[in-house]
Design an enzyme around this catalytic site. Structure first.
Site, PDB file in Angstrom:
ATOM      1  N   SER B 150       0.803  -1.104  -0.022  1.00 10.76           N
ATOM      2  CA  SER B 150       0.360   0.260  -0.392  1.00 10.76           C
ATOM      3  C   SER B 150       0.904   1.581   0.187  1.00 10.76           C
ATOM      4  CB  SER B 150      -0.784   0.047   1.068  1.00 10.76           C
ATOM      5  OG  SER B 150      -1.702   0.836   1.348  1.00 10.76           O
ATOM      6  N   ARG B 211     -12.846   7.367   7.893  1.00 11.32           N
ATOM      7  CA  ARG B 211     -11.991   6.053   8.048  1.00 11.32           C
ATOM      8  C   ARG B 211     -13.222   5.009   7.474  1.00 11.32           C
ATOM      9  NH1 ARG B 211      -7.665   3.076   7.691  1.00 11.32           N
ATOM     10  NH2 ARG B 211      -7.902   1.182   8.841  1.00 11.32           N
ATOM     11  N   ASP B 294      -8.696  -5.047  -5.922  1.00 13.27           N
ATOM     12  CA  ASP B 294      -8.426  -3.557  -5.273  1.00 13.27           C
ATOM     13  C   ASP B 294      -8.853  -2.186  -6.006  1.00 13.27           C
ATOM     14  OD1 ASP B 294      -7.041  -1.661  -4.136  1.00 13.27           O
ATOM     15  OD2 ASP B 294      -5.069  -2.400  -4.690  1.00 13.27           O
ATOM     16  N   HIS B 324      -8.809  -4.586  -1.826  1.00 14.49           N
ATOM     17  CA  HIS B 324      -6.965  -3.297  -1.515  1.00 14.49           C
ATOM     18  C   HIS B 324      -6.521  -4.376  -0.094  1.00 14.49           C
ATOM     19  CE1 HIS B 324      -3.817  -0.206  -1.715  1.00 14.49           C
ATOM     20  NE2 HIS B 324      -4.257  -0.098  -0.539  1.00 14.49           N
ATOM     21  N   ASP B 325      -7.067  -4.722   0.814  1.00 12.95           N
ATOM     22  CA  ASP B 325      -7.304  -5.147   1.891  1.00 12.95           C
ATOM     23  C   ASP B 325      -6.660  -6.393   2.385  1.00 12.95           C
ATOM     24  OD1 ASP B 325      -7.204  -2.747   3.698  1.00 12.95           O
ATOM     25  OD2 ASP B 325      -8.605  -3.609   4.795  1.00 12.95           O
TER      26      ASP B 325
END
Lengths: 347, 347
Positions: B150, B211, B294, B324-325
């Site tokens: 990332s 967030r 992603d 993405h995670d």
């Protein structure tokens, strides 16, 4: 009443308009804006209510009616008229794909929660029931088609499931039988941003950011890439960098705040997320139109809807750099599909 | 110093640790946390500054060093230690893919803007220059590899472009030579939400929502579909419906607010958006790892990076429901690729 601009008011009756002798016969137009009170039980209320619906008809007098409904920010002015642009004038109007020389376009302003008394929310079935009741009020038995895009497609599906005898065909563009959970998550955040602004005393700032966030979901990754080439610029006044992406979205947010209330946004955004129709219940011949780059309504959901649909359903997929907003931008691709769908039964 | 937990402090020297006679020889460990002041010119400052870097080393004493850096919310505790979990302990630790019995893991806490005096922003090149200066300070000439995920991958690319002689290989996971414009747009909104909360007096509420928004980009559409099956529930207290999607994101937002400051978030989020490395300048053998789902770092950008890279570069793509995670979640797939990449030159 002028014969050359033979427009009908809500109070008039199109049967009373006659052609003058000896002059070219103008196409008789049915161009009315009206308010009609209908009665139904909203989904999130306990009892029947009187609900006022603001509607507009535009087209050739006596022609078959097509209901046309757009996204949550669309209104009943679908076709361009003397007062200004229609939200879908590229596709609906004289000589357009939805040809108002051959059809009459009927559209309503979306109901919002405050139109429904103490109802806890406004649902897509409420909008559908309101439209069905309006048809009765206007003495229209069955329309030629229901053409809905985005939220309008969801309402169209609810209409087809609940009032299958009131339309011969459904055309649903960029809308499915459910809201996708990822889209729900992002719309929920949009509403939370509005509520944050509201709670802290600047509702408009919240609504502005919520609309900007919505815009990031409406447009494609490709369009962001193409539009946003400029380098970021540091601004000493607010002590951070500004990006090309921000400037574009900022304009969209500011214009939305001018024309939309927070309450209306909250109600209609939540209405999308509460939407749910069993595809098997849709018992009207259906044309579905999906967009490859649409991240709000993924194609997989439209495929699922097509496969499970309770009547013959065909799915057309168009390629576009405009994502979900392709329903507003791809007039030529969508237009060709609309012409085909509207000619399906011959008119 | 206990032989069985032969850890080295920053003040000690690993050469002084000797095995006891007659007992099993424990693996000598180099387990130090340290602060080191380095000097460099930040990208958005005019002159050289003294910058304090907080770092940690974990692994077998004298073993080759691997720099390991994660996302903006990761810290120097990469490997599990006595004080708690490491952010990447599934992949880095004794016997793991990044095997701390064979290698030493070196990680730093990301610099934020306030670490850089009057600098107008903190850049990925600043983080890279800080790491290079730290290697000099720790008397490490060249590391075995730089493994970044990332934001860490972006810093790794900046490091490889600016300090190619300081690492034998770069492994960049879910990070590219640029931030994608759509991702920039969405991160910009996250920062605007924080600033809205801050301006109106509730910074924490803004950071919470920011967030949550980030989370919608980190995870895949499929995971949202699978997790969020529960029907929405109306809450009379706040007069709107609550959705399963919201409950999940809410927990993520609340936990982030506990462990992250708004200033740090603003600085590191902007740092991602300011990132830019010419792929042609990356003159270190490189392994790129991308994730099909992603949406933060689209595969197209990694393909572009691979094609244009200034040294031999291979691109591996893993399939995952975690978006993405996946760099945090797909230990087995990522681990296999890491082992291969780290063994590339033989050790």
């Amino acid at each position: 009443m002028s014969l050359h601009a033979a427009s009908l008011t809500a109070e008039s009756d199109c049967h009373t308009v006659a052609a003058a002798v000896g002059v070219p016969v103008p196409v008789l137009r049915d161009e009315r804006n009206g308010d009609t009170v209908v009665r139904f039980v909203p989904k999130y209320a306990d009892e029947a209510l009187d609900v006022r619906i603001r509607w507009a008809v535009r087209g050739a007098a006596f022609a078959p009616v097509i209901i046309v409904q757009g996204g949550i920010s669309a209104d009943r002015r679908t076709v361009r008229d003397a007062d200004g642009a229609g939200w879908w004038e590229a596709l609906a109007g004289p000589g357009k794909a939805i040809d108002t020389d051959r059809f009459r376009v009927l559209s309503i302003d979306w109901l919002e929660r405050s139109d429904l008394g103490d109802a806890l929310a406004v649902s897509t079935t409420d909008q559908a029931d309101a439209l069905a009741a309006l048809l009765t009020g206007l003495d229209i038995g069955c329309v030629h088609a229901f053409v809905g895009a985005s939220y309008g497609a969801m309402v169209g599906l609810a209409f087809a499931a609940r009032h299958p005898k009131r339309t011969r065909r459904l055309v649903a563009i960029a809308g499915a039988h459910r809201a996708h959970p990822l889209s729900i998550a992002i719309r929920n955040l949009q509403r939370e941003i509005v509520r944050l602004g509201d709670r802290l005393g600047d509702t408009a700032a919240g609504l502005d950011l919520a609309r900007r966030l919505a815009m990031t979901t409406y447009r494609s990754a490709l369009e962001f890439s193409e539009r946003c080439a400029d380098a970021p610029v540091f601004d000493a006044d607010d002590d951070h960098h500004h990006f090309a992406e921000e400037e574009w979205l900022k304009a969209a947010g500011a214009s939305f705040v001018q024309r939309f209330s927070a309450a209306r946004f909250l109600a209609l955004s939540e209405s999308i997320d509460l939407h749910g129709v069993r595809p098997e219940d849709v018992r009207v011949p259906t044309t579905l139109i999906g967009i490859t780059s649409d991240r709000v309504v993924p194609l997989a959901d439209l495929c699922d809807l097509q496969r499970r649909c309770g009547a013959a359903a065909e799915l057309h997929v168009i390629d576009s750099r405009y994502g979900h907003d392709a329903f507003l931008k791809e007039a030529s691709q969508i237009g060709a599909l609309l012409v085909e769908a509207l000619d399906h039964q011959g008119t």
